[in-house]
Write a protein that holds these residues in place. Sequence first.
Motif, PDB file in Angstrom:
ATOM      1  N   SER A 271      -2.532  -6.216  -6.394  1.00  0.00           N
ATOM      2  CA  SER A 271      -1.655  -5.864  -7.506  1.00  0.00           C
ATOM      3  C   SER A 271      -2.239  -4.560  -8.253  1.00  0.00           C
ATOM      4  CB  SER A 271      -1.664  -7.072  -8.203  1.00  0.00           C
ATOM      5  OG  SER A 271      -2.724  -7.322  -8.761  1.00  0.00           O
ATOM      6  N   TRP A 289       1.996  -8.251 -10.189  1.00  0.00           N
ATOM      7  CA  TRP A 289       2.488  -9.527  -9.523  1.00  0.00           C
ATOM      8  C   TRP A 289       2.666 -10.611 -10.312  1.00  0.00           C
ATOM      9  CZ3 TRP A 289      -0.151 -10.402  -4.139  1.00  0.00           C
ATOM     10  CH2 TRP A 289       0.371  -9.325  -3.151  1.00  0.00           C
ATOM     11  N   GLY A 290       3.020 -10.328 -11.742  1.00  0.00           N
ATOM     12  CA  GLY A 290       2.733 -11.653 -12.717  1.00  0.00           C
ATOM     13  C   GLY A 290       1.707 -12.112 -12.963  1.00  0.00           C
ATOM     14  N   ASN A 291       0.412 -11.731 -12.540  1.00  0.00           N
ATOM     15  CA  ASN A 291      -0.729 -12.419 -12.939  1.00  0.00           C
ATOM     16  C   ASN A 291      -1.311 -12.008 -14.375  1.00  0.00           C
ATOM     17  OD1 ASN A 291      -0.851 -13.898 -10.583  1.00  0.00           O
ATOM     18  ND2 ASN A 291      -1.524 -12.172  -9.475  1.00  0.00           N
ATOM     19  N   HIS A 293      -4.970 -11.620 -16.064  1.00  0.00           N
ATOM     20  CA  HIS A 293      -6.510 -11.718 -15.626  1.00  0.00           C
ATOM     21  C   HIS A 293      -7.318 -11.680 -17.014  1.00  0.00           C
ATOM     22  CE1 HIS A 293      -5.740 -10.790 -11.506  1.00  0.00           C
ATOM     23  NE2 HIS A 293      -4.695  -9.781 -11.740  1.00  0.00           N
ATOM     24  N   THR A 305      -7.998 -15.978 -13.420  1.00  0.00           N
ATOM     25  CA  THR A 305      -6.750 -15.411 -13.227  1.00  0.00           C
ATOM     26  C   THR A 305      -5.487 -16.513 -13.369  1.00  0.00           C
ATOM     27  OG1 THR A 305      -7.557 -13.738 -11.823  1.00  0.00           O
ATOM     28  CG2 THR A 305      -5.246 -14.340 -11.497  1.00  0.00           C
ATOM     29  N   TYR A 306      -4.483 -16.136 -14.201  1.00  0.00           N
ATOM     30  CA  TYR A 306      -3.423 -17.139 -14.139  1.00  0.00           C
ATOM     31  C   TYR A 306      -2.243 -16.436 -13.854  1.00  0.00           C
ATOM     32  CZ  TYR A 306      -6.764 -18.000 -18.013  1.00  0.00           C
ATOM     33  OH  TYR A 306      -7.955 -18.361 -18.709  1.00  0.00           O
ATOM     34  N   ASN A 307      -1.403 -17.326 -12.807  1.00  0.00           N
ATOM     35  CA  ASN A 307      -0.144 -16.670 -12.333  1.00  0.00           C
ATOM     36  C   ASN A 307       0.776 -17.238 -13.032  1.00  0.00           C
ATOM     37  OD1 ASN A 307       2.141 -17.538 -10.186  1.00  0.00           O
ATOM     38  ND2 ASN A 307       1.287 -15.267 -10.145  1.00  0.00           N
ATOM     39  N   SER A 310       6.583 -16.021 -11.863  1.00  0.00           N
ATOM     40  CA  SER A 310       6.812 -16.305 -10.310  1.00  0.00           C
ATOM     41  C   SER A 310       8.443 -16.103 -10.129  1.00  0.00           C
ATOM     42  CB  SER A 310       6.113 -17.475  -9.836  1.00  0.00           C
ATOM     43  OG  SER A 310       4.849 -17.328  -9.806  1.00  0.00           O
ATOM     44  N   ARG A 315       8.605  -9.368 -11.562  1.00  0.00           N
ATOM     45  CA  ARG A 315       7.664  -9.911 -12.435  1.00  0.00           C
ATOM     46  C   ARG A 315       6.494  -9.404 -12.970  1.00  0.00           C
ATOM     47  NH1 ARG A 315       5.430 -13.471  -7.313  1.00  0.00           N
ATOM     48  NH2 ARG A 315       4.638 -11.625  -5.987  1.00  0.00           N
TER      49      ARG A 315
END
Length: 388
Positions: A271, A289-291, A293, A305-307, A310, A315
């Motif tokens: 990403s 990618w919507g993450n 960090h 790292t948090y998603n 989604s 996103r």
Amino acid sequence: MPSIVDLPTEILLHIANYLGPVDTANLKLTCSALLNIFSDEFYWKHYAQKYLNETFPPIYPKNSRYCWEWSLCEYMKECSTWSREQNDIRSISLNNIHCASIDAVQLSENSRLCMTGSRDRTLALWDTKSILKHNLNTPLSLRLNAHTGWIWDLHEDDGSTLYSASWDKTVKSWDIATNLTNLSTMNCCRTALSVVVTQCKLVAVGLYNGAMNLFDPATSRLIGSYNFHKKPIYEMATYENFIFTASQDRKLGIFDLRSWQAVTYKILRESLPLSLSVCSELLYVGDSWGNLHLFDSQTFKKKATYNLISVGKKRQITGIRHSVGSIILSSTDGYVRIYSLSNPPKLILEHNVGGEAISLDYKNQIIAVGKANNAFELMTHKRHQFLQ
């Protein structure tokens, strides 16, 4: 007559666990005996570790000056403030001034003013209280053709000066007190995508060719140009003696102003890093990618790292701001999300802004959002002092 202070300390500590941090902090101000008991930092540290359902703070503080009591109270206040129903949120969207995407929003230090910059090359200065309380939709000042190219980024310094970065290869400074009078122009020779002012009062500019320029704002003189990215620098943030950068080459850079060099950088393998927020030991990075960090800003080591988002292709996390108690995110799916400043982050509020949110700022419980549909939105809770 017996009083509460006659109880054993152990009993008082047990009672305080049911009160919560904010009420306990108020209770200790009622007499010197309670002040002595609840001024012990160990109590507040113990409360955070034992009674919260999530880890707070996300990275254990190494700074000996870290105030557990104040931080924990702010954390609980932020969570309580935003964990209300949607009808408890006051939001105003304005689309009557700009005629193109608003890529930059900036709140003043006291949140009384909001500045917006757009691809229509226009700068606008707004009174946030007048908008939120009285629904006024007229800016205090409007600078048509402030630049000859798209305005990509804004940065306010000390409540007096606004800096704007533009596609026309310049960064301009504006006097806020005189309704955005142009003070100076810094020529960058390349498209300027991002701008910040460092602790030592240097203007750092991220360029389209991956270089970072440093200027002396007093003379508009270029001090140096540093090439540690190979592609455009989308976002910059600064804390103490460091400048943090996010680039299209998937790298996160950290520039040390003491040694005048990039000391290290990390690579996001797939990403693109799009947004940054740094304060104390916490560095948050939002990607395409919507993450989200989390890095230790002192060691630059990734902690988690948090998603968080989604929802198909739209996103991207386009903006991040974090305070002592919360994390505010904007994204291209049209939402502003408020999370607790914990590990993992806990969703507190999700607000639909009615269009792709592409720029964000947050101060003093006021949120400003720039959107791709030529509008910007201000939001807060209905108990805010501006609405009283």
